[in-house]
Enzyme design. Structure first.
Site, PDB file in Angstrom:
ATOM      1  N   GLY A  12      19.344   0.943   0.462  1.00  0.00           N
ATOM      2  CA  GLY A  12      18.177   1.682   0.918  1.00  0.00           C
ATOM      3  C   GLY A  12      17.476   1.148   2.167  1.00  0.00           C
ATOM      4  N   ASP A  47      18.080 -14.279  -6.435  1.00  0.00           N
ATOM      5  CA  ASP A  47      17.290 -13.462  -7.356  1.00  0.00           C
ATOM      6  C   ASP A  47      15.855 -13.965  -7.281  1.00  0.00           C
ATOM      7  OD1 ASP A  47      15.976 -12.302  -9.475  1.00  0.00           O
ATOM      8  OD2 ASP A  47      17.600 -12.633 -10.914  1.00  0.00           O
ATOM      9  N   SER A 113       3.714   0.613  -1.235  1.00  0.00           N
ATOM     10  CA  SER A 113       3.989   2.007  -1.612  1.00  0.00           C
ATOM     11  C   SER A 113       2.676   2.768  -1.687  1.00  0.00           C
ATOM     12  CB  SER A 113       4.665   2.078  -2.984  1.00  0.00           C
ATOM     13  OG  SER A 113       4.714   3.421  -3.452  1.00  0.00           O
ATOM     14  N   TYR A 153       4.937  -0.792 -12.087  1.00  0.00           N
ATOM     15  CA  TYR A 153       5.234  -0.499 -10.678  1.00  0.00           C
ATOM     16  C   TYR A 153       3.960  -0.284  -9.848  1.00  0.00           C
ATOM     17  CZ  TYR A 153       7.283   1.387  -6.440  1.00  0.00           C
ATOM     18  OH  TYR A 153       7.624   1.596  -5.121  1.00  0.00           O
TER      19      TYR A 153
END
Ligand code: NAI
Length: 256
Positions: A12, A47, A113, A153
């Site tokens: 992405g 990670d 976001s 989220y």
């Protein structure tokens, strides 16, 4: 060229940002859980969902970089704990560890976001969760602040926006002349969008997309991330740049 560290390069927005940075002549150091096919430049597998993971990554990164793009993220569909760990506490730990290695005048760009715009409505909780120093026991933080699984989220992005504003004025970054900014995409056609659809429902995602005519693409986001890294953005600090085709404005305009 400049050395740009980018997380989330396997997919992405991160993949497109890495590709574009390479085309613009930067030396890219890409980070992700797995090496993507066709990645140009150095790849470091890591990670960032745990303190050990971030420490191990930092030990393998160079002593000098020009910019850090925090793009890696989880959708929330695997639960609030991993999502808060990757989308906020992990990227903050990475940013704090890399601050002394960023050159004077360097930049950090956080991909947040529009889902994080509740930070103002939820200010007390968000501020309290940002105030937890270091890489905490995330499950414990979630329990203490009563974060529901489906809130993982949006809460992670609320914390990220709030921390962006704070970090821009924090000694750790400011003393090195490091600017810290955020980019807030609306819905973007990447693999994570399918996961958002299953969390939010198709109706919500489709109506957001319909408001602005189409979904975004990684190519709509990557240039903005890199602009904020560049010297052309030298007087932009602590800002959030919405890159959503006008979605947020259209929602805000409804109350007028
Ligand atoms: P994506 O799912 O295509 O890419 C995310 C990447 O992050 C993946 O390559 C994944 O392996 C990596 N990643 C996840 N956990 C990791 C970990 N523990 N350590 C290292 N890497 C890890 O999603 P996309 O769309 O490229 O998302 C990039 C960022 O943009 C995310 O922070 C996301 O929240 C944000 N965003 C995306 C929107 C969209 O509609 N696509 C909308 C708003 C924000």
């Amino acid at each position: 060229g400049k050395t740009i560290l980018i997380t989330g390069v396997a997919s992405g927005i991160g993949a497109r940002t890495a590709e574009l940075a390479g085309q613009l002549g930067a030396d890219v150091i890409g980070v992700d859980l797995r090496e993507p096919a066709g990645h140009q430049g150095v790849f470091v597998q890591a990670d960032i969902s745990s303190k050990a993971g971030v420490d191990d990554l930092v030990a393998r990164l160079p002593q000098r970089i020009d910019a850090l793009c925090n793009v890696a993220g989880l959708s929330g569909n695997t639960g609030a704990a991993p999502t808060l760990a990757v989308n906020f506490y992990g990227l903050r730990a990475l940013s704090e560890a890399m601050a002394p290695r960023l050159r004077e005048g360097g930049a950090i760009v956080n991909v947040a976001s529009i889902a994080g715009y509740g930070w103002r409505a939820n200010l007390n909780r968000a501020a309290s969760m940002v105030s937890v120093d270091g890489f905490p026991d995330v499950a414990k933080v979630i329990a203490e602040h009563a974060v529901k699984n489906e809130e993982g989220y949006p809460v992670s992005k609320e914390l990220l926006l709030l921390w962006t504003f704070r970090a821009a004025h924090q000694e750790l970054f400011r003393s090195h002349g490091i600017r810290v900014n955020a980019v807030s995409p609306g819905p973007v056609e990447t693999p994570i969008l399918k996961q958002f659809r299953s969390v939010l429902g198709d109706a919500k995602v489709d109506s957001d997309i319909a408001r602005v005519g189409r979904a975004g693409t990684s190519g709509d986001i990557a240039p903005v991330v890199l602009f904020l890294c560049s010297d052309g953005a030298r007087w932009i600090n602590g800002a959030n740049v919405p890159v959503d085709g006008g979605l947020e404005a259209s929602i805000n305009a409804e109350v007028l």
